[in-house]
Design an enzyme around this catalytic site. Sequence first.
Site, short mmCIF file in Angstrom:
data_model
loop_
_atom_site.label_atom_id
_atom_site.label_comp_id
_atom_site.label_asym_id
_atom_site.label_seq_id
_atom_site.Cartn_x
_atom_site.Cartn_y
_atom_site.Cartn_z
N SER A 165 1.00 -0.99 0.13
CA SER A 165 -0.08 -0.34 -0.14
C SER A 165 0.60 1.46 0.34
O SER A 165 2.26 1.50 0.48
CB SER A 165 -0.78 -0.10 0.93
OG SER A 165 -1.88 1.39 1.45
N ASP A 309 -7.43 1.90 -7.88
CA ASP A 309 -8.76 2.19 -7.66
C ASP A 309 -10.55 2.01 -8.29
O ASP A 309 -11.39 2.43 -8.66
CB ASP A 309 -10.06 3.74 -6.43
CG ASP A 309 -8.60 3.28 -5.01
OD1 ASP A 309 -8.82 2.06 -4.77
OD2 ASP A 309 -9.28 4.26 -4.03
N ASN A 332 -3.12 -5.81 -4.44
CA ASN A 332 -3.12 -4.87 -3.76
C ASN A 332 -5.18 -4.80 -3.57
O ASN A 332 -4.92 -4.48 -1.80
CB ASN A 332 -2.36 -4.01 -3.67
CG ASN A 332 -2.59 -2.91 -4.42
OD1 ASN A 332 -3.23 -2.88 -5.30
ND2 ASN A 332 -3.06 -1.45 -4.01
N ARG A 340 -11.13 -7.21 -2.85
CA ARG A 340 -12.13 -6.88 -4.49
C ARG A 340 -12.06 -7.86 -5.19
O ARG A 340 -12.90 -8.41 -6.25
CB ARG A 340 -11.25 -5.44 -4.94
CG ARG A 340 -12.05 -4.60 -3.66
CD ARG A 340 -11.98 -2.86 -4.73
NE ARG A 340 -12.78 -1.87 -3.85
CZ ARG A 340 -11.99 -0.62 -3.58
NH1 ARG A 340 -11.39 -0.68 -4.03
NH2 ARG A 340 -12.79 -0.22 -2.50
N ARG A 381 -17.65 0.59 -3.55
CA ARG A 381 -16.45 0.62 -5.14
C ARG A 381 -17.61 -0.53 -5.94
O ARG A 381 -17.59 -0.23 -7.20
CB ARG A 381 -15.32 0.52 -5.11
CG ARG A 381 -14.59 1.65 -4.23
CD ARG A 381 -12.97 2.45 -5.23
NE ARG A 381 -12.99 3.07 -4.72
CZ ARG A 381 -13.47 4.39 -4.68
NH1 ARG A 381 -14.01 5.10 -5.20
NH2 ARG A 381 -13.17 5.26 -3.72
#
Length: 639
Positions: A165, A309, A332, A340, A381
């Site tokens: 990150s 993102d 990540n 995700r 998201r």
Amino acid sequence: MKRIHPSGPIAGTVRLPGSKSITNRALVIAALASGTSRLHGALRADDTKAMIDSLNRLGVAVYWDEGDLVVEGSDGRLGTGDVGIDVGGSGTTARFLTAAVTVRSGQVVIDGNRRMQQRPIGDLVRVLGQLGAAIEVLGEADRPPVKVHGPALSGGVAMLDASRSSQYASALLMVAPYADTDIILELQEPVVSRPYIDQTIEVMETFGAQAAWDGPTTLTITTGGYQSRDFAIEGDASAAAYPLVAAAVCGGTVKVGPLPEGSLQADLGLVPILERMGARVDRQGDTIVLTGHPSSLSAVTEDMNAAPDAVVALAVAALFARGTTSLTNIANLRLKESNRIDALVSELSKLGAEVTAGPDHILIASDDLRPAEIDPHNDHRIAMAFAIAGLRIPGVAIGDPDCVAKTWPEYFTMLETIVTPLVVTIDGPGGVGKSTVSEALAARFNLGHLETGGMYRAAALAVLEAGLDLEDEAAVAELIDNLKVGIDDGRVMVNDRDVTAEVRTEAVSAASSRVSAVPRVREALVELQRRWVTKNGGGVVVEGRDIGTVVFPDSPAKVYLTALPEVRAVRRVRDLGLAESDIPRIAAELAARDERDSTREVSPLRPADDALVLDTSSMPIEEVIDAVARFVINRAPGE
Ligand code: DC
């Protein structure tokens, strides 16, 4: 559960919420700075509330004032005394404050929700430890909660593993101007999401600090603190992804901003990718303008390290692209609000996509999409992106829609301002099966249904009843001007009288073809049809002769059904319960009506240039319905 209405071309302007990442950076920096800062255009959502509440608990005054955030800087102290803070699900708050409170006198325990307790923080704790900070990890396996014993932050050289990150590097950078001496930060490669580090440096410099790259993996930060500022925050580029993808997959044009030209926001990396997929992008000052061409989107292969993102929104765009999209360098994503990659695999598959994923990549192709109920995995998201899928695939519903409040509480209201109701147009000659197909489609996709032939038939019935000469256009037009024609729940109404059965006679059929050639009649009824669709709201199936060519020429889903006259005559005879011996007569009548409808001057019967043309002569009706349903989702004739 939120049902998403399918959309036609996108049209509108979106004022983006303030950038989450810039708002939370500016909040930490302004809280550390000397003097009072004012942040214009800051994001008001769960993640920034977590930061504001946490700073208040630490003893820094942060409050909203007429849409601005006011931060009374603490001059490098961030309050004093022992305190516990709960960051909820906000990763930036957890990471940024773990670093920031190392300069504060007292003990601070930083904790968050269950998901936060699964997200690693050990690399950050270790790099701060190298600089003399005293931090205990209270959670299991390098996870929050953490307890920081301050103040203690020396300077010197520190090494950071930045592969998981970029937030660790940003967290250290922001507190560094308050260390005892300058800090040299060595990042071990690979460095994930590097643009976010540049973003941090930019905000630090705005508040008067010095931080710079001294090589590809070395950062130097000079001590000296921050001074307060009035600071305008850009729109959120990660949020921009959703309206941009909406226009890319539904067509039409969307404008989003404010996103200044030199913006460093990482997720702007999505914009050139959407261009490569086939969208057109222009810039008007601080506004990005995207025009989509839904039927010509093509798959892409992209390294998404720099724009993590944007991956979820891009994955949804990939659903509607020709070919297999490959998104790599995304390991990540497993550590975000949800895992995700796993969430994308499960939810994209529900929509019928072929998805495979590895530790750090995902491959997406689709052939036969279908609606589904989407589980956003408590991830804003995922919810926002799959709502866009629902603009193309009728019947999609989003569970737990409120999770969008993490970064964009007004998301669904915004969507309503840029969508247009989807109009599926079904044109073709009489007896071809338009009504059967339209009804089935409306039922399958939960859309409204308007049969415009009924309106022309109603007009014809009125003309016959008034005993007017069909050739007397002026008299016919005058009668129609004063007539109340309506289609109500499938019933045909004339001056509030239900004439559904009466308009189906052969005499009315023949007369309707003549009456429909009168321009004033068409004008009046086309206007009525458009109003009916607007009033109906949501999506609709509209059937007739000129719906795709004249009434709704912007529809992205135009269908033209044809069949041989003999086949249509057989269908008609069956529908009307006539004898087999009637077939030749009905075929002749249909042929005469086709001839008149196709050769008349106004709005002749013909397929729109971009219509799906289906000859249904030898197709079973179920096959026709399936083909049309597939086309409504794919919006590309010939597939
Ligand atoms: O679809 P139908 O057979 O009920 O239509 C009756 C007549 O109305 C047809 O002969 C042509 C005319 N019509 C038209 O001109 N435009 C439409 N949109 C629908 C019907």
